[in-house]
Design a protein around this motif. Sequence first.
Motif, PDB file in Angstrom:
ATOM      1  N   SER A 115       0.811  -1.212   0.000  1.00  0.00           N
ATOM      2  CA  SER A 115       0.000   0.000   0.000  1.00  0.00           C
ATOM      3  C   SER A 115       0.846   1.264   0.000  1.00  0.00           C
ATOM      4  O   SER A 115       0.332   2.368  -0.193  1.00  0.00           O
ATOM      5  CB  SER A 115      -0.905   0.010   1.239  1.00  0.00           C
ATOM      6  OG  SER A 115      -0.111   0.009   2.424  1.00  0.00           O
ATOM      7  N   GLY A 116       2.155   1.116   0.244  1.00  0.00           N
ATOM      8  CA  GLY A 116       3.050   2.264   0.301  1.00  0.00           C
ATOM      9  C   GLY A 116       3.427   2.681   1.703  1.00  0.00           C
ATOM     10  O   GLY A 116       4.348   3.479   1.893  1.00  0.00           O
ATOM     11  N   LYS A 117       2.738   2.151   2.705  1.00  0.00           N
ATOM     12  CA  LYS A 117       3.052   2.484   4.094  1.00  0.00           C
ATOM     13  C   LYS A 117       4.387   1.870   4.496  1.00  0.00           C
ATOM     14  O   LYS A 117       4.699   0.734   4.151  1.00  0.00           O
ATOM     15  CB  LYS A 117       1.947   1.973   5.024  1.00  0.00           C
ATOM     16  CG  LYS A 117       2.214   2.205   6.504  1.00  0.00           C
ATOM     17  CD  LYS A 117       1.136   1.567   7.365  1.00  0.00           C
ATOM     18  CE  LYS A 117       1.473   1.638   8.842  1.00  0.00           C
ATOM     19  NZ  LYS A 117       2.695   0.879   9.191  1.00  0.00           N
ATOM     20  N   LYS A 118       5.184   2.603   5.260  1.00  0.00           N
ATOM     21  CA  LYS A 118       6.483   2.127   5.706  1.00  0.00           C
ATOM     22  C   LYS A 118       6.321   1.138   6.858  1.00  0.00           C
ATOM     23  O   LYS A 118       5.500   1.325   7.753  1.00  0.00           O
ATOM     24  CB  LYS A 118       7.352   3.303   6.154  1.00  0.00           C
ATOM     25  CG  LYS A 118       8.786   2.917   6.490  1.00  0.00           C
ATOM     26  CD  LYS A 118       9.639   4.143   6.789  1.00  0.00           C
ATOM     27  CE  LYS A 118      11.080   3.746   7.077  1.00  0.00           C
ATOM     28  NZ  LYS A 118      11.944   4.930   7.349  1.00  0.00           N
ATOM     29  N   LEU A 119       7.103   0.065   6.828  1.00  0.00           N
ATOM     30  CA  LEU A 119       7.094  -0.925   7.896  1.00  0.00           C
ATOM     31  C   LEU A 119       7.626  -0.308   9.183  1.00  0.00           C
ATOM     32  O   LEU A 119       8.680   0.329   9.193  1.00  0.00           O
ATOM     33  CB  LEU A 119       7.976  -2.121   7.511  1.00  0.00           C
ATOM     34  CG  LEU A 119       8.291  -3.127   8.622  1.00  0.00           C
ATOM     35  CD1 LEU A 119       7.033  -3.892   9.035  1.00  0.00           C
ATOM     36  CD2 LEU A 119       9.390  -4.092   8.174  1.00  0.00           C
ATOM     37  N   THR A 120       6.898  -0.520  10.293  1.00  0.00           N
ATOM     38  CA  THR A 120       7.343  -0.053  11.607  1.00  0.00           C
ATOM     39  C   THR A 120       7.171  -1.167  12.635  1.00  0.00           C
ATOM     40  O   THR A 120       6.516  -2.190  12.378  1.00  0.00           O
ATOM     41  CB  THR A 120       6.562   1.181  12.095  1.00  0.00           C
ATOM     42  OG1 THR A 120       5.224   0.778  12.443  1.00  0.00           O
ATOM     43  CG2 THR A 120       6.508   2.263  11.029  1.00  0.00           C
ATOM     44  N   SER A 121       7.724  -0.943  13.807  1.00  0.00           N
ATOM     45  CA  SER A 121       7.620  -1.915  14.890  1.00  0.00           C
ATOM     46  C   SER A 121       6.166  -2.154  15.290  1.00  0.00           C
ATOM     47  O   SER A 121       5.814  -3.248  15.759  1.00  0.00           O
ATOM     48  CB  SER A 121       8.441  -1.439  16.087  1.00  0.00           C
ATOM     49  OG  SER A 121       8.039  -0.141  16.489  1.00  0.00           O
ATOM     50  N   ASP A 123       3.680  -2.515  13.350  1.00  0.00           N
ATOM     51  CA  ASP A 123       3.131  -3.545  12.467  1.00  0.00           C
ATOM     52  C   ASP A 123       3.524  -4.938  12.948  1.00  0.00           C
ATOM     53  O   ASP A 123       2.730  -5.879  12.875  1.00  0.00           O
ATOM     54  CB  ASP A 123       3.618  -3.322  11.033  1.00  0.00           C
ATOM     55  CG  ASP A 123       3.191  -1.976  10.476  1.00  0.00           C
ATOM     56  OD1 ASP A 123       1.985  -1.670  10.541  1.00  0.00           O
ATOM     57  OD2 ASP A 123       4.070  -1.226  10.003  1.00  0.00           O
ATOM     58  N   VAL A 124       4.753  -5.079  13.422  1.00  0.00           N
ATOM     59  CA  VAL A 124       5.207  -6.364  13.953  1.00  0.00           C
ATOM     60  C   VAL A 124       4.411  -6.716  15.204  1.00  0.00           C
ATOM     61  O   VAL A 124       3.963  -7.857  15.379  1.00  0.00           O
ATOM     62  CB  VAL A 124       6.714  -6.328  14.256  1.00  0.00           C
ATOM     63  CG1 VAL A 124       7.170  -7.653  14.878  1.00  0.00           C
ATOM     64  CG2 VAL A 124       7.510  -6.051  12.980  1.00  0.00           C
ATOM     65  N   TRP A 177       3.381 -13.937   9.626  1.00  0.00           N
ATOM     66  CA  TRP A 177       3.386 -12.932   8.563  1.00  0.00           C
ATOM     67  C   TRP A 177       3.324 -11.543   9.188  1.00  0.00           C
ATOM     68  O   TRP A 177       2.501 -11.282  10.075  1.00  0.00           O
ATOM     69  CB  TRP A 177       2.170 -13.093   7.668  1.00  0.00           C
ATOM     70  CG  TRP A 177       2.144 -14.335   6.842  1.00  0.00           C
ATOM     71  CD1 TRP A 177       3.121 -15.267   6.713  1.00  0.00           C
ATOM     72  CD2 TRP A 177       1.048 -14.780   6.036  1.00  0.00           C
ATOM     73  NE1 TRP A 177       2.717 -16.273   5.866  1.00  0.00           N
ATOM     74  CE2 TRP A 177       1.463 -15.996   5.440  1.00  0.00           C
ATOM     75  CE3 TRP A 177      -0.210 -14.278   5.756  1.00  0.00           C
ATOM     76  CZ2 TRP A 177       0.632 -16.711   4.571  1.00  0.00           C
ATOM     77  CZ3 TRP A 177      -1.037 -14.983   4.897  1.00  0.00           C
ATOM     78  CH2 TRP A 177      -0.619 -16.181   4.313  1.00  0.00           C
ATOM     79  N   VAL A 178       4.171 -10.648   8.711  1.00  0.00           N
ATOM     80  CA  VAL A 178       4.111  -9.252   9.152  1.00  0.00           C
ATOM     81  C   VAL A 178       3.150  -8.515   8.223  1.00  0.00           C
ATOM     82  O   VAL A 178       3.361  -8.449   7.006  1.00  0.00           O
ATOM     83  CB  VAL A 178       5.494  -8.597   9.151  1.00  0.00           C
ATOM     84  CG1 VAL A 178       5.380  -7.112   9.497  1.00  0.00           C
ATOM     85  CG2 VAL A 178       6.393  -9.304  10.160  1.00  0.00           C
ATOM     86  N   GLN A 182      -2.821  -1.403   9.656  1.00  0.00           N
ATOM     87  CA  GLN A 182      -4.004  -0.654   9.246  1.00  0.00           C
ATOM     88  C   GLN A 182      -4.816  -1.368   8.161  1.00  0.00           C
ATOM     89  O   GLN A 182      -5.834  -0.854   7.701  1.00  0.00           O
ATOM     90  CB  GLN A 182      -3.585   0.731   8.739  1.00  0.00           C
ATOM     91  CG  GLN A 182      -2.855   1.565   9.786  1.00  0.00           C
ATOM     92  CD  GLN A 182      -2.272   2.842   9.213  1.00  0.00           C
ATOM     93  OE1 GLN A 182      -2.526   3.210   8.064  1.00  0.00           O
ATOM     94  NE2 GLN A 182      -1.466   3.538  10.011  1.00  0.00           N
ATOM     95  N   ALA A 183      -4.360  -2.552   7.763  1.00  0.00           N
ATOM     96  CA  ALA A 183      -5.017  -3.269   6.668  1.00  0.00           C
ATOM     97  C   ALA A 183      -6.385  -3.800   7.090  1.00  0.00           C
ATOM     98  O   ALA A 183      -6.609  -4.142   8.251  1.00  0.00           O
ATOM     99  CB  ALA A 183      -4.138  -4.421   6.199  1.00  0.00           C
TER     100      ALA A 183
END
Length: 505
Positions: A115-121, A123-124, A177-178, A182-183
Amino acid sequence: MNIKKTSLYGGATAAALALTLTACGGGSGSGGASGGRSGKDAIVNIGSLYEPQNLDNTGGGGQGVTEALNGNVYEGLFKLTDDGKVEKLLAQDHKVSADGLTYTFTLRDGVTFHSGKKLTSQDVKYSLEKVLAKDSQSARKSNLSVIKSIGTPDARTVEVRLSKKSISFVYNLSYVWVINSQAKNLKTSEDGTGPYTLDKWTRGSALALDRFAGYWGDAAANKRVVFHYYKDATALNNALLTNAVDIVTSEQSPDALDQFKNNPNYKVSDGNSTTKLLLAFNDKAKPFTDVKVRRAVSAAIDDEKLLKSVWGDYGKPIGSMVPPTDPWYEDLTHVNAYDTARAKKLLAEAGYAKGFSFTLDTPNYDPHPTAATFIKSELAKVGITVKINTITPDEWYTKVYKNHAFTATLQEHVNDRDLVWYGNPDFYWGYDDKQVTRWVEEAEQASSTAEQTELLKKVNRKTAEDAASDWLYLYPQIVVASSKLSGYPVNGLNSQFYAYGIKKG
């Protein structure tokens, strides 16, 4: 737990088979044949019997969602390679505290979701909590229940505190899976970090993935992959012969292999499987509460004859839950080996000299009906009457797995390192041995892999001696591909199928 879910399909006429090939072999809208493309612009068409139930691996997506999306669309902090090694993926680095209870992970920089969102902690953290949620159906939910807290001190740091040591913790993270925190609508859509994005899923037909231009790592070796879904092995083989697909992830018709083995246009690979076919007793339901009865039933069934009838010269007899690729493997096929005289003796000692009867709940897709009929015939020779009750995968999940309302059942278990489930007395088969439970717990808190291995070898031997289940055979893992292809996985551990390395020359 991952179990295989396929549909039973038989009696196809030529016309019906043609319709199947048209619907599932893919027209131009879903990728179809490769159209002559090769190299970086290649379209790789993959044939499979295992369509996802949905696209959420914590929501009952089944084997098919792992095969299509794991590593391709979604990634974890770590990955399990095709040869069973655990490697860093979204985790750039990690540290473990001296007491083994705190794991600190540093995330790779520059990783973005589709989606273009940057991976952050965050999300993990969300992804781990999703696995641990009350409604989660993740295969590793119980293994990861040792997580006590998850901290996110900054955008690239995740601190996980455990309630007790877990030597398998990093290994178990390879299953997680990471996902973008917000998905939404994850059963029908995705937002992962993998080398492919989901283009279109046409239920009952095909699932198409496109190369993700913003991928943080090495780009996929092909432009597009399309998983085409078939109802039976005959239709799948015909698709390969007519170039509707380039590769079959798991060949299920050994009788058809000669047409590929003797043809230079194809290559047949016999890899290492982790899929075991089990006759699983309910060890809390009479008469299978009695170890002598379980041993008798196991000894009364000629597992090698069953394997030969289903797979010919492929596959392997297996005397326990542990396949040869697991570190604690030991050949235990001699334990409770086929011996009808011993079976009758054990039944008499258990008070069942005249036999008994029981219902065998049998999934309705191959090879279960065949195996059930074989088992019924074998057990009749020692005075045991079997009533076969055929059920759908959904019925099996509710009746057997959730409610434990069965006496015995057939099921395939696809995961590696799943011996530890015999240490959980609440698992569906109800095996409850306090020593085994202690050994499993001690193995998980071991200080070294050597200590872990020795303890799990004890578990392996004890569960085999107790005939906790009857492990009928180990599936082969046969991949058939066009000779133009290279770079595809051949072992299929845990049903994963990494497509991003496939090249078409």
